[in-house]
Scaffold this active site. Structure first.
Site, PDB file in Angstrom:
ATOM      1  N   GLU A 150     -19.097  -6.699  45.742  1.00 26.43           N
ATOM      2  CA  GLU A 150     -20.433  -6.493  45.142  1.00 26.43           C
ATOM      3  C   GLU A 150     -21.602  -7.454  46.499  1.00 26.43           C
ATOM      4  OE1 GLU A 150     -22.342  -7.122  41.069  1.00 26.43           O
ATOM      5  OE2 GLU A 150     -24.180  -7.359  42.146  1.00 26.43           O
ATOM      6  N   GLU A 203     -32.235 -10.348  44.130  1.00 28.14           N
ATOM      7  CA  GLU A 203     -32.882 -10.431  43.155  1.00 28.14           C
ATOM      8  C   GLU A 203     -34.045 -11.918  42.774  1.00 28.14           C
ATOM      9  OE1 GLU A 203     -29.511  -9.612  40.204  1.00 28.14           O
ATOM     10  OE2 GLU A 203     -28.051 -11.044  41.990  1.00 28.14           O
TER      11      GLU A 203
END
Length: 299
Positions: free
Chosen positions: A180, A185
């Site tokens: 991933e 974020e």
């Protein structure tokens, strides 16, 4: 409500072909059971830190969305991940992800707008009791890439309890073995902190590898969130300034599964292990995206 595009396979936690060749089991950031708090890697060499992150001259644009067509997101480019609405999303997140609903995802004034709202979608067959709605857009089944330079120009939401993300997951294989790549974020409780994280078998969830930086205008101005992914490593940056480097140590797939295709995800999660307590008064909140561009080495 259409049949959800995705279905969670709890026992396997993987991406398994079901419908039209692909169905998604939500994993990773915004999908792992353990909140993927950013883990700091040792500072890269000074020479690497000084290098500007930009599209290499030998690359060409291979995919983009400039969001120049008003209405719902382009169905030729984006699908909706709704597969865990009924049972609830990982990380104790609190949102219901809608399907093709303009109140949660729409293109207007040359921008994609993803909006999280305080509302219970209790008329939907897959509603799981959530008090919040949002959207999670994916390119799975439509576009995927191995290596490239990725740039997403976005303005992030501000509101306690928000957890926006721009990230990628492996098109096939279990999580975290498939890998991933979290390009961006941010959490509303610390709105100026932006972080990037890599998740693999060698380190995932709270043990992922990455770095963070401060962006004073993350919620008030557009910034270019960037990733350069090659066979040698991954570099993350904002507006050309790198803040995290993950090299390919060439020790095997446990630490480097990134020689296989991944697809892109844009979403706003609400609450959960990383998002934290939600300020209902702050809602609705939105992430605005001016463009998504993918460049690769010219053949």
């Amino acid at each position: 409500m259409p049949t959800p595009f995705t279905q969670f396979i709890a026992q396997r936690r993987c991406w398994t072909p079901l419908i039209a060749g692909l169905a998604l089991a939500a994993c990773g950031s915004g999908g792992a059971d353990v909140a993927p708090a950013p883990a700091q890697t040792p500072a890269p060499p000074a020479q690497t830190q000084m290098q500007t992150l930009s599209v290499p001259a030998s690359y060409k644009l291979v995919w983009s969305d400039e969001f120049d067509r008003a209405g719902l997101p382009d169905p030729a480019k984006w699908a909706y991940d709704t597969g865990m609405n009924k049972q609830g999303w990982h990380n104790k997140e609190l949102q219901y992800y809608s399907h093709a609903r303009a109140e949660n995802s729409a293109v207007q004034d040359g921008k994609l707008i993803i909006t999280a709202r305080l509302e219970a979608m209790d008329k939907q067959a897959d509603w799981g009791g959530q008090r919040y709605s949002s959207a999670r857009l994916i390119t799975a089944g439509k576009a995927e890439w191995t290596y490239g330079f990725f740039e997403i120009r976005a303005k992030l939401p501000c509101g306690k309890g928000s957890w926006p993300a721009i990230w990628m997951l492996a098109s096939q294989g279990e999580w975290p073995a498939g890998g991933e790549l979290d390009i961006m974020e941010q959490i509303g409780n610390e709105p100026t902190k932006v972080f990037s994280t890599v998740h693999t078998t060698a380190g995932s969830g709270a043990h992922g590898k990455g770095g963070e930086t401060q962006v004073a205008g993350a919620c008030s101005a557009f910034h270019n969130y960037q990733m350069h992914w090659t066979a040698e490593g991954v570099r993350f940056g904002i507006d050309g300034k790198p803040h995290a480097v993950y090299p390919n140590a060439k020790t095997g797939k446990a630490a480097w599964p990134f020689d296989a295709p991944q697809f892109l995800i844009l979403n706003i999660a609400i609450g959960g292990d990383l998002g934290g307590a939600v300020d209902d008064a702050a809602l609705p909140i939105r992430m605005e995206v001016e463009h998504v561009r993918v460049y690769q080495q010219a053949q």
